[in-house]
Design an enzyme around this catalytic site. Structure first.
Site, mmCIF file in Angstrom:
data_model
loop_
_atom_site.group_PDB
_atom_site.id
_atom_site.type_symbol
_atom_site.label_atom_id
_atom_site.label_comp_id
_atom_site.label_asym_id
_atom_site.label_seq_id
_atom_site.Cartn_x
_atom_site.Cartn_y
_atom_site.Cartn_z
ATOM 1 N N CYS A 7 0.869 -1.178 0.000
ATOM 2 C CA CYS A 7 0.000 0.000 0.000
ATOM 3 C C CYS A 7 0.905 1.227 0.000
ATOM 4 O O CYS A 7 2.102 1.114 -0.241
ATOM 5 C CB CYS A 7 -0.998 -0.019 1.158
ATOM 6 N N ASN A 10 2.455 1.607 4.161
ATOM 7 C CA ASN A 10 2.724 0.341 4.846
ATOM 8 C C ASN A 10 2.460 0.417 6.349
ATOM 9 O O ASN A 10 3.185 -0.150 7.153
ATOM 10 C CB ASN A 10 4.150 -0.136 4.559
ATOM 11 N N CYS A 12 -1.290 0.696 7.270
ATOM 12 C CA CYS A 12 -2.718 0.379 7.442
ATOM 13 C C CYS A 12 -3.115 -0.904 6.715
ATOM 14 O O CYS A 12 -3.237 -1.958 7.323
ATOM 15 C CB CYS A 12 -3.596 1.539 6.952
ATOM 16 N N ARG A 13 -3.316 -0.817 5.409
ATOM 17 C CA ARG A 13 -3.875 -1.932 4.647
ATOM 18 C C ARG A 13 -2.915 -3.089 4.452
ATOM 19 O O ARG A 13 -3.263 -4.242 4.723
ATOM 20 C CB ARG A 13 -4.358 -1.432 3.278
ATOM 21 N N SER A 14 -1.717 -2.816 3.957
ATOM 22 C CA SER A 14 -0.807 -3.933 3.658
ATOM 23 C C SER A 14 -0.332 -4.665 4.913
ATOM 24 O O SER A 14 -0.263 -5.898 4.893
ATOM 25 C CB SER A 14 0.364 -3.489 2.770
ATOM 26 N N ASP A 124 -8.484 3.315 1.726
ATOM 27 C CA ASP A 124 -7.407 3.605 2.666
ATOM 28 C C ASP A 124 -7.991 4.119 3.974
ATOM 29 O O ASP A 124 -8.482 5.246 4.044
ATOM 30 C CB ASP A 124 -6.464 4.645 2.070
#
Length: 153
Positions: A7, A10, A12-14, A124
């Site tokens: 993401c 690096n 939150c999402r990934s 996000d």
């Protein structure tokens, strides 16, 4: 088999996807055959732990994020990883730009794992605060991914 989630920062999402897939791999007894990592296309958070919202969501469902620290995508990641999964279209484009032509086939977008879903990107939560929604997408998508990976190992 080596999987990398990517993401922007690096945090939150990934890292959430890394933690969830790592948990599922462990539960399936596949930790010796599948490894997972995460990285960001940006360098703002290098060395930082996951965002507080990511931590809170993972704690809520009992998934560890121990030892996950933000890092930036490196050129050798395109050789090291078999699958590089971008959390949205912009990160997918950034990865394709970084990848040599020969490595571009390793890059895909996370929501391609959920082709019947209306969203094209994993939103996000850094901007929306909707960490639970992101977790639900990641949970569903990683179920599909682990089934794909089982067929490839």
């Amino acid at each position: 088999m080596h999987v990398l989630f990517v993401c922007l920062g690096n945090i939150c999402r990934s890292p959430m996807a890394e933690a969830v897939l790592r948990h599922k791999i462990s539960q399936a007894g596949l930790s010796d055959r599948i490894s997972v990592d995460s990285a960001g296309t940006g360098n703002w958070h290098i060395g930082d732990p996951p965002h507080q919202g990511t931590q809170k969501q993972l704690n809520k469902v009992g998934i560890s994020f121990d030892q996950i620290k933000a890092r930036q995508v490196q050129p050798d990641d395109f050789q090291k990883y078999d699958r590089i999964i971008a959390m949205d279209r912009q990160n997918e484009q950034d990865l394709l730009h970084l990848a040599r032509k020969v490595d571009a086939d390793k890059v895909s977008r996370f929501m391609s794992l959920l082709p019947n879903h209306a969203l094209a990107d994993v939103p996000d939560p850094y901007y929306t605060g909707r960490f639970e929604e992101v977790f639900q997408l990641i949970d569903q998508g990683t179920d599909c991914l682990i089934e794909e990976l089982k067929k490839q190992i």
